[in-house]
Design a protein around this motif. Structure first.
Motif, PDB file in Angstrom:
ATOM      1  N   CYS A   1      -1.714  10.879 -15.930  1.00  0.00           N
ATOM      2  CA  CYS A   1      -2.048  10.002 -14.989  1.00  0.00           C
ATOM      3  C   CYS A   1      -3.402   9.426 -15.371  1.00  0.00           C
ATOM      4  CB  CYS A   1      -2.286  10.506 -13.570  1.00  0.00           C
ATOM      5  SG  CYS A   1      -0.480  10.956 -13.214  1.00  0.00           S
ATOM      6  N   THR A   2      -4.204  10.193 -15.830  1.00  0.00           N
ATOM      7  CA  THR A   2      -5.629   9.842 -16.256  1.00  0.00           C
ATOM      8  C   THR A   2      -5.505   8.466 -17.435  1.00  0.00           C
ATOM      9  OG1 THR A   2      -6.892  11.666 -15.566  1.00  0.00           O
ATOM     10  CG2 THR A   2      -8.047  10.380 -17.052  1.00  0.00           C
ATOM     11  N   ALA A   3      -4.635   8.745 -18.219  1.00  0.00           N
ATOM     12  CA  ALA A   3      -4.530   7.819 -19.308  1.00  0.00           C
ATOM     13  C   ALA A   3      -3.819   6.251 -18.676  1.00  0.00           C
ATOM     14  CB  ALA A   3      -3.566   8.418 -20.255  1.00  0.00           C
ATOM     15  N   LEU A   4      -3.066   6.624 -17.723  1.00  0.00           N
ATOM     16  CA  LEU A   4      -2.744   5.344 -17.018  1.00  0.00           C
ATOM     17  C   LEU A   4      -3.907   4.385 -16.750  1.00  0.00           C
ATOM     18  CD1 LEU A   4       0.366   6.546 -15.045  1.00  0.00           C
ATOM     19  CD2 LEU A   4       0.168   5.253 -17.382  1.00  0.00           C
ATOM     20  N   THR A   5      -5.153   4.999 -16.202  1.00  0.00           N
ATOM     21  CA  THR A   5      -6.095   4.305 -15.727  1.00  0.00           C
ATOM     22  C   THR A   5      -6.858   3.650 -16.544  1.00  0.00           C
ATOM     23  OG1 THR A   5      -7.797   6.037 -15.761  1.00  0.00           O
ATOM     24  CG2 THR A   5      -6.325   6.111 -13.892  1.00  0.00           C
ATOM     25  N   GLU A   6      -6.510   3.645 -17.857  1.00  0.00           N
ATOM     26  CA  GLU A   6      -7.276   2.859 -18.871  1.00  0.00           C
ATOM     27  C   GLU A   6      -5.882   1.830 -19.525  1.00  0.00           C
ATOM     28  OE1 GLU A   6     -10.219   3.264 -19.944  1.00  0.00           O
ATOM     29  OE2 GLU A   6     -10.452   4.909 -18.942  1.00  0.00           O
ATOM     30  N   HIS A   7      -4.817   1.533 -18.736  1.00  0.00           N
ATOM     31  CA  HIS A   7      -3.851   0.677 -19.342  1.00  0.00           C
ATOM     32  C   HIS A   7      -4.362  -0.688 -19.373  1.00  0.00           C
ATOM     33  CE1 HIS A   7       0.173  -1.105 -19.662  1.00  0.00           C
ATOM     34  NE2 HIS A   7       0.714  -0.027 -20.272  1.00  0.00           N
ATOM     35  N   VAL A   8      -3.710  -1.414 -19.983  1.00  0.00           N
ATOM     36  CA  VAL A   8      -3.866  -3.047 -19.736  1.00  0.00           C
ATOM     37  C   VAL A   8      -3.683  -3.808 -18.667  1.00  0.00           C
ATOM     38  CG1 VAL A   8      -1.938  -3.998 -20.892  1.00  0.00           C
ATOM     39  CG2 VAL A   8      -3.825  -5.277 -21.078  1.00  0.00           C
ATOM     40  N   SER A   9      -2.449  -3.195 -17.870  1.00  0.00           N
ATOM     41  CA  SER A   9      -2.008  -3.745 -16.753  1.00  0.00           C
ATOM     42  C   SER A   9      -2.812  -3.334 -15.539  1.00  0.00           C
ATOM     43  CB  SER A   9      -0.417  -3.185 -16.504  1.00  0.00           C
ATOM     44  OG  SER A   9      -0.041  -3.239 -15.234  1.00  0.00           O
ATOM     45  N   ASP A  10      -3.162  -4.125 -14.917  1.00  0.00           N
ATOM     46  CA  ASP A  10      -3.963  -3.813 -13.579  1.00  0.00           C
ATOM     47  C   ASP A  10      -3.181  -2.855 -12.645  1.00  0.00           C
ATOM     48  OD1 ASP A  10      -3.256  -5.908 -11.259  1.00  0.00           O
ATOM     49  OD2 ASP A  10      -3.029  -6.843 -13.341  1.00  0.00           O
ATOM     50  N   THR A  11      -1.816  -3.177 -12.404  1.00  0.00           N
ATOM     51  CA  THR A  11      -0.904  -2.432 -11.597  1.00  0.00           C
ATOM     52  C   THR A  11      -0.776  -1.203 -12.121  1.00  0.00           C
ATOM     53  OG1 THR A  11       0.287  -4.337 -10.630  1.00  0.00           O
ATOM     54  CG2 THR A  11       1.266  -2.310 -10.679  1.00  0.00           C
ATOM     55  N   VAL A  12      -0.591  -0.654 -13.555  1.00  0.00           N
ATOM     56  CA  VAL A  12      -0.377   0.619 -13.933  1.00  0.00           C
ATOM     57  C   VAL A  12      -1.746   1.132 -13.821  1.00  0.00           C
ATOM     58  CG1 VAL A  12      -0.140   1.730 -16.042  1.00  0.00           C
ATOM     59  CG2 VAL A  12       1.347  -0.300 -15.621  1.00  0.00           C
ATOM     60  N   ARG A  13      -2.854   0.388 -14.086  1.00  0.00           N
ATOM     61  CA  ARG A  13      -4.121   1.083 -13.695  1.00  0.00           C
ATOM     62  C   ARG A  13      -4.225   1.601 -12.145  1.00  0.00           C
ATOM     63  NH1 ARG A  13      -6.499  -2.983 -16.532  1.00  0.00           N
ATOM     64  NH2 ARG A  13      -7.885  -3.781 -15.046  1.00  0.00           N
ATOM     65  N   GLY A  14      -3.790   0.874 -11.407  1.00  0.00           N
ATOM     66  CA  GLY A  14      -3.802   1.240  -9.908  1.00  0.00           C
ATOM     67  C   GLY A  14      -2.633   2.423  -9.749  1.00  0.00           C
ATOM     68  N   TRP A  15      -1.769   2.368 -10.609  1.00  0.00           N
ATOM     69  CA  TRP A  15      -0.894   3.607 -10.011  1.00  0.00           C
ATOM     70  C   TRP A  15      -1.437   4.844 -10.611  1.00  0.00           C
ATOM     71  CZ3 TRP A  15       4.111   2.104 -13.901  1.00  0.00           C
ATOM     72  CH2 TRP A  15       4.878   1.303 -13.294  1.00  0.00           C
ATOM     73  N   GLY A  16      -2.189   4.834 -11.615  1.00  0.00           N
ATOM     74  CA  GLY A  16      -3.273   5.965 -12.266  1.00  0.00           C
ATOM     75  C   GLY A  16      -4.248   6.483 -11.071  1.00  0.00           C
TER      76      GLY A  16
ATOM     77  N   LEU B   1       0.733  -1.292   0.177  1.00  0.00           N
ATOM     78  CA  LEU B   1       0.099  -0.114   0.040  1.00  0.00           C
ATOM     79  C   LEU B   1       0.905   1.247   0.058  1.00  0.00           C
ATOM     80  CD1 LEU B   1      -2.598   1.362   0.073  1.00  0.00           C
ATOM     81  CD2 LEU B   1      -2.926   1.043   2.528  1.00  0.00           C
ATOM     82  N   ALA B   2       1.585   1.292   0.961  1.00  0.00           N
ATOM     83  CA  ALA B   2       2.838   2.361   0.876  1.00  0.00           C
ATOM     84  C   ALA B   2       3.457   2.626  -0.353  1.00  0.00           C
ATOM     85  CB  ALA B   2       3.719   2.245   2.154  1.00  0.00           C
ATOM     86  N   ARG B   3       3.956   1.556  -1.095  1.00  0.00           N
ATOM     87  CA  ARG B   3       4.295   1.696  -2.539  1.00  0.00           C
ATOM     88  C   ARG B   3       3.617   2.107  -3.590  1.00  0.00           C
ATOM     89  NH1 ARG B   3       5.408  -4.299  -4.381  1.00  0.00           N
ATOM     90  NH2 ARG B   3       6.357  -4.245  -2.327  1.00  0.00           N
ATOM     91  N   MET B   4       2.250   1.646  -3.499  1.00  0.00           N
ATOM     92  CA  MET B   4       1.533   2.273  -4.468  1.00  0.00           C
ATOM     93  C   MET B   4       1.145   3.784  -4.258  1.00  0.00           C
ATOM     94  SD  MET B   4       0.772   0.020  -6.733  1.00  0.00           S
ATOM     95  CE  MET B   4      -0.835   0.531  -7.463  1.00  0.00           C
ATOM     96  N   GLN B   5       0.949   4.201  -2.804  1.00  0.00           N
ATOM     97  CA  GLN B   5       0.872   5.486  -2.498  1.00  0.00           C
ATOM     98  C   GLN B   5       2.161   6.547  -3.047  1.00  0.00           C
ATOM     99  OE1 GLN B   5       0.027   5.000   1.451  1.00  0.00           O
ATOM    100  NE2 GLN B   5      -2.040   5.039   1.181  1.00  0.00           N
ATOM    101  N   ALA B   6       3.247   5.999  -2.628  1.00  0.00           N
ATOM    102  CA  ALA B   6       4.450   6.794  -3.067  1.00  0.00           C
ATOM    103  C   ALA B   6       4.671   6.771  -4.759  1.00  0.00           C
ATOM    104  CB  ALA B   6       5.840   6.222  -2.595  1.00  0.00           C
ATOM    105  N   ILE B   7       4.402   5.755  -5.278  1.00  0.00           N
ATOM    106  CA  ILE B   7       4.303   6.006  -6.855  1.00  0.00           C
ATOM    107  C   ILE B   7       3.272   6.545  -7.330  1.00  0.00           C
ATOM    108  CG2 ILE B   7       4.168   4.585  -8.831  1.00  0.00           C
ATOM    109  CD1 ILE B   7       5.308   2.063  -7.500  1.00  0.00           C
ATOM    110  N   GLY B   8       2.096   6.770  -6.917  1.00  0.00           N
ATOM    111  CA  GLY B   8       1.136   7.678  -7.335  1.00  0.00           C
ATOM    112  C   GLY B   8       1.599   8.993  -6.850  1.00  0.00           C
ATOM    113  N   VAL B   9       2.027   9.433  -5.777  1.00  0.00           N
ATOM    114  CA  VAL B   9       2.501  11.066  -5.594  1.00  0.00           C
ATOM    115  C   VAL B   9       3.717  11.201  -6.704  1.00  0.00           C
ATOM    116  CG1 VAL B   9       3.750  12.278  -3.918  1.00  0.00           C
ATOM    117  CG2 VAL B   9       1.953  10.687  -3.157  1.00  0.00           C
ATOM    118  N   ALA B  10       4.559  10.202  -6.857  1.00  0.00           N
ATOM    119  CA  ALA B  10       5.498  10.672  -7.672  1.00  0.00           C
ATOM    120  C   ALA B  10       5.015  10.780  -9.214  1.00  0.00           C
ATOM    121  CB  ALA B  10       6.598   9.365  -7.802  1.00  0.00           C
ATOM    122  N   LEU B  11       4.152   9.919  -9.681  1.00  0.00           N
ATOM    123  CA  LEU B  11       3.621  10.087 -11.043  1.00  0.00           C
ATOM    124  C   LEU B  11       2.966  11.257 -11.227  1.00  0.00           C
ATOM    125  CD1 LEU B  11       2.177   6.585 -11.413  1.00  0.00           C
ATOM    126  CD2 LEU B  11       3.715   7.523 -13.157  1.00  0.00           C
ATOM    127  N   HIS B  12       1.894  11.764 -10.254  1.00  0.00           N
ATOM    128  CA  HIS B  12       1.283  12.958 -10.188  1.00  0.00           C
ATOM    129  C   HIS B  12       2.123  14.105 -10.394  1.00  0.00           C
ATOM    130  CE1 HIS B  12      -1.479  16.176  -9.338  1.00  0.00           C
ATOM    131  NE2 HIS B  12      -2.290  15.504  -9.961  1.00  0.00           N
TER     132      HIS B  12
END
Length: 248
Positions: free
Chosen positions: A79-94, A60-71
């Motif tokens: 980041c909105t575009a990432l929410t449509e990615h084929v990868s579930d993890t990448v969508r999670g990043w978004g 959870l901390a990993r995904m939160q940190a990556i989300g902050v960095a991406l934004h």
């Protein structure tokens, strides 16, 4: 192709962002730095470094940190575009990136933002959905509980489950919510409309909510079970009560 080789091929596709994870184990095994290299080969070095630093953290901390960095590095549109990615993890990043936006958002707005994630076909993204908003929603229960309760008649069982799962008193991989541990009655506006839900996916979430609360307020859980038993003849309600009181 053998079963082993198919599994290896799938693992490679998941790691490279070309396929969805099939299991929780595959989600947890992903090297996020390598995944970023495949998905965003032109990513700035500052973003690459932030993702590498996040890799050793809890999931959870990993995904939160990556989300902050991406934004911070790419902005909301990317980041909105990432929410449509084929990868579930990448969508999670978004989704983590969009909810990491610095501007404060009201609970209803946050819930509306992540609703597509709550209804995502992939089980992992649906978990990210409630995890992304749990902390800010828990900080304003007076506004969050009615906003979630409004989703309890949604046509999608996934969204109804999200309405219940988001503010579980103890939750999974998430901080506890002291106010709901002490006074679970506050959550009844969400639980009551779901007490006879036909979906087992939703039933399990309601039962887990009650079981969470029962660990600190067994009196409340027992009284709720007795009242629902007296008021309802639905087999779904009986199943929820049985599972919800399993720790008592």
């Amino acid at each position: 192709m053998t079963v082993a080789s198919r599994g290896a091929a799938n693992a490679h596709d998941v790691q490279s962002g070309r396929a969805e994870s099939r299991t929780l184990a595959k989600i947890l095994a992903i090297d996020h730095g390598e995944l970023l290299d495949h998905v965003l080969p032109a990513a700035p070095e500052a973003l690459r470094a932030a993702v590498r630093e996040a890799q050793p953290l809890g999931i959870l901390a990993r995904m939160q940190a990556i989300g902050v960095a991406l934004h911070g590095q790419l902005g909301a549109e990317a980041c909105t575009a990432l929410t449509e990615h084929v990868s579930d993890t990448v969508r999670g990043w978004g989704w983590f990136a969009l909810t990491a936006a610095p501007s404060a958002q009201a609970p209803a707005d946050l819930i509306g933002l992540v609703l597509p994630a709550a209804d995502d076909p992939h089980f992992g993204v649906r978990e990210w959905a409630w995890m992304t908003v749990r902390v800010p929603l828990a900080a304003d229960l007076a506004a969050s509980i009615p906003a979630l309760a409004a989703l309890t008649d949604h046509a999608s069982e996934r969204v109804r489950r999200f309405a219940c799962e988001t503010l579980r008193p103890r939750g999974v991989w998430a901080k506890h919510i002291p106010a709901l541990k002490a006074d679970p009655q506050l959550g009844e506006a969400i639980l009551e409309p779901l007490r006879a839900d036909p979906s087992r996916y939703v039933q399990d979430s309601v039962a887990n909510w009650i079981n969470d609360a029962a660990k600190t307020r067994p009196d409340w859980a027992t009284a709720l079970g007795e009242r629902w038993t007296a008021e309802s003849v639905e087999t779904s309600t009986a199943r929820i009560i049985r599972r919800g009181l399993r720790s008592l």
